[in-house]
Design a protein around this motif. Structure first.
Motif: not given
Length: 168
Positions: A53-73
């Motif tokens: 599992t990857l733990v980003p610094e905070n949730k605003t950084k998730i899109n740096r590592y992954c594509i965020i689909p609408k269902a995830a928002e």
């Protein structure tokens, strides 16, 4: 304790760390040597079928590592940080010696005061449960491991049910 954990992570060590669910082993995302040590320690290779599992610094950084689909928002907004791991497609602009072997990444940010205190100083972490391969994770709070939701297909799918119950 917090300062020692930060020092250990930044120096490439594997750290046993509590979360609000089960104890974990964490290493710095930026330490290739530490990730290789963690792979060896957990008896994993790139073809093992289990991805750390990857733990980003905070949730605003998730899109740096992954594509965020609408269902995830809404899930990210309501449950992260927390007892939720989301399986998302890897951002094609994110290149990393470990995660480049995979198309998907599990993202989680534990809602534990220790994580909130160390992430701003350590940066992103790689996390796995603190147990031998195939063994039972050690709970620090009597909780189950995190709930895992796969958002890589048109229909979200719960891969593991933890204490966090989400109706999809």
């Amino acid at each position: 304790m917090k300062n020692q954990i930060i020092t250990d992570l930044l120096s490439g060590k594997i750290v046993t760390i509590p979360t609000e669910t089960v104890e974990g082993y964490a290493v710095s995302l930026n330490s290739e040597l530490a990730i290789h040590k963690l792979m060896q320690f957990k008896n994993r290779d790139f073809d093992s079928g289990k991805i750390f599992t990857l733990v980003p610094e905070n949730k605003t950084k998730i899109n740096r590592y992954c594509i965020i689909p609408k269902a995830a928002e809404p899930l990210i907004g309501k449950y992260i940080p927390g007892e939720l791991t989301l399986i998302l497609y890897k951002n094609p602009n994110f290149h990393h010696f470990y995660y480049d072997h995979y198309n998907t990444i599990g993202i989680r940010i534990p809602n534990h005061p220790l994580f909130q205190g160390i992430l701003p100083r350590t940066g992103p972490l790689v996390l796995t449960s603190a147990n031998p391969r195939g063994g039972t994770p050690k709970s620090t709070t009597g909780h189950l491991p995190s709930t895992i939701i796969d958002l890589t297909s048109t229909t979200p799918k719960i891969l593991r049910q933890g204490n966090l119950v989400i109706n999809l």
